[in-house]
Design a protein around this motif. Structure first.
Motif, PDB file in Angstrom:
ATOM      1  N   LEU A  81      12.489   7.571  59.327  1.00  0.00           N
ATOM      2  CA  LEU A  81      13.410   8.715  59.322  1.00  0.00           C
ATOM      3  C   LEU A  81      13.863   9.062  60.741  1.00  0.00           C
ATOM      4  CD1 LEU A  81      11.688  11.033  56.679  1.00  0.00           C
ATOM      5  CD2 LEU A  81      13.819   9.766  56.396  1.00  0.00           C
ATOM      6  N   LEU A  82      12.926   9.022  61.690  1.00  0.00           N
ATOM      7  CA  LEU A  82      13.267   9.324  63.089  1.00  0.00           C
ATOM      8  C   LEU A  82      14.215   8.278  63.671  1.00  0.00           C
ATOM      9  CD1 LEU A  82       9.786  10.476  64.490  1.00  0.00           C
ATOM     10  CD2 LEU A  82      11.821  11.894  64.212  1.00  0.00           C
ATOM     11  N   SER A  85      17.541   8.798  62.114  1.00  0.00           N
ATOM     12  CA  SER A  85      18.131  10.052  62.589  1.00  0.00           C
ATOM     13  C   SER A  85      18.723   9.905  63.984  1.00  0.00           C
ATOM     14  CB  SER A  85      17.067  11.152  62.585  1.00  0.00           C
ATOM     15  OG  SER A  85      17.607  12.378  63.017  1.00  0.00           O
ATOM     16  N   TYR A  86      18.001   9.209  64.880  1.00  0.00           N
ATOM     17  CA  TYR A  86      18.468   9.060  66.264  1.00  0.00           C
ATOM     18  C   TYR A  86      19.523   7.962  66.428  1.00  0.00           C
ATOM     19  CZ  TYR A  86      14.740  12.176  67.838  1.00  0.00           C
ATOM     20  OH  TYR A  86      13.934  13.262  68.043  1.00  0.00           O
ATOM     21  N   LYS A  90      21.471  12.177  60.886  1.00  0.00           N
ATOM     22  CA  LYS A  90      20.503  12.836  60.002  1.00  0.00           C
ATOM     23  C   LYS A  90      20.824  12.658  58.526  1.00  0.00           C
ATOM     24  CE  LYS A  90      19.128  16.310  63.402  1.00  0.00           C
ATOM     25  NZ  LYS A  90      19.054  17.748  63.738  1.00  0.00           N
ATOM     26  N   ALA A  93      19.338   9.537  57.262  1.00  0.00           N
ATOM     27  CA  ALA A  93      17.880   9.702  57.223  1.00  0.00           C
ATOM     28  C   ALA A  93      17.461  10.457  55.964  1.00  0.00           C
ATOM     29  CB  ALA A  93      17.407  10.444  58.473  1.00  0.00           C
ATOM     30  N   LEU A  94      18.202  11.509  55.616  1.00  0.00           N
ATOM     31  CA  LEU A  94      17.879  12.306  54.418  1.00  0.00           C
ATOM     32  C   LEU A  94      18.069  11.487  53.146  1.00  0.00           C
ATOM     33  CD1 LEU A  94      19.493  15.744  55.377  1.00  0.00           C
ATOM     34  CD2 LEU A  94      17.050  15.238  55.151  1.00  0.00           C
TER      35      LEU A  94
END
Length: 211
Positions: A81-82, A85-86, A90, A93-94
């Protein structure tokens, strides 16, 4: 005696695994970057861990023989997820988190996923682990550094996989699981050695050398 040692070692691995990837999570979050970490590698590792845990759970193996899969899946999922996200935003990632949660439910539900499917999933872990880790190994080699990879996490994963060979022989006798940990110990040890080799290298120092 071997059984008692295996059980104790297995429980130790389970307890240790609850924090083994925390240094990696903190390093990525602290840096605000996932540079040098391959999402494909993390994703393949997450699939392998999930299949392994679901297979052992459905086979009713002792929790001490696979319990770390639960903790490693949670931590690897957070890392995935990180990284997403980066690197991709995001929203992705969700979406990934929601899809993974649904897949996990399906794998652990015998009504949805037959036991035979899980066996093939467990067997496919061997090429997935090798491929996933080789992607990270090649990435490290090409970059000339290990980026945001945590040294503590890399060494603990290597040692844990080696110890799991012994406990799997003693507690499960399942050749597929045993071979999975043999392959995992080899590739994890290579990554741990890369961390040592590239200890003084970083993206910043390499940029300075090329300027």
């Amino acid at each position: 005696v071997k059984s008692a040692v295996s059980k104790t070692l297995g429980l130790g691995i389970v307890v240790g695994s609850s924090l083994v990837k925390l240094p990696q999570v903190l390093k990525i979050a602290g840096a605000g970057s996932a540079e040098g970490i391959s999402f494909t590698s993390v994703f393949l590792e997450l699939i392998a861990i999930t299949f392994s845990g679901a297979y052992s759970f459905r086979q009713n193996f002792p929790f001490s023989s696979y319990g770390e899969s639960v903790f490693l899946a949670v931590q690897t999922g957070i890392i995935a997820l990180l990284v997403l996200s980066y690197s991709r935003g995001k929203l992705q990632a969700l979406v990934f988190g929601a899809l993974y949660a649904g897949a996990l439910y399906a794998l652990t539900n015998p009504v949805i996923t037959p036991a035979d499917v899980l066996w093939y999933g467990q067997a496919s872990n061997i090429p997935m682990i090798i491929l996933g880790k080789m992607i990270q190994i090649i990435t490290n080699f090409r970059n000339g550094h290990t980026g945001q990879l945590s040294a503590v996490t890399s060494f603990l994963l290597s040692l844990g996989a080696i110890a799991r060979i012994f406990t799997s022989i003693q507690e499960t006798g399942d050749n597929v699981i045993i071979m999975t940990y043999v392959c995992s110990s080899v590739v994890n040890t290579i990554i741990a050695l890369q961390v040592l080799i590239y200890w003084n290298s970083s993206p910043l120092t390499i940029k300075k050398k090329t300027q």
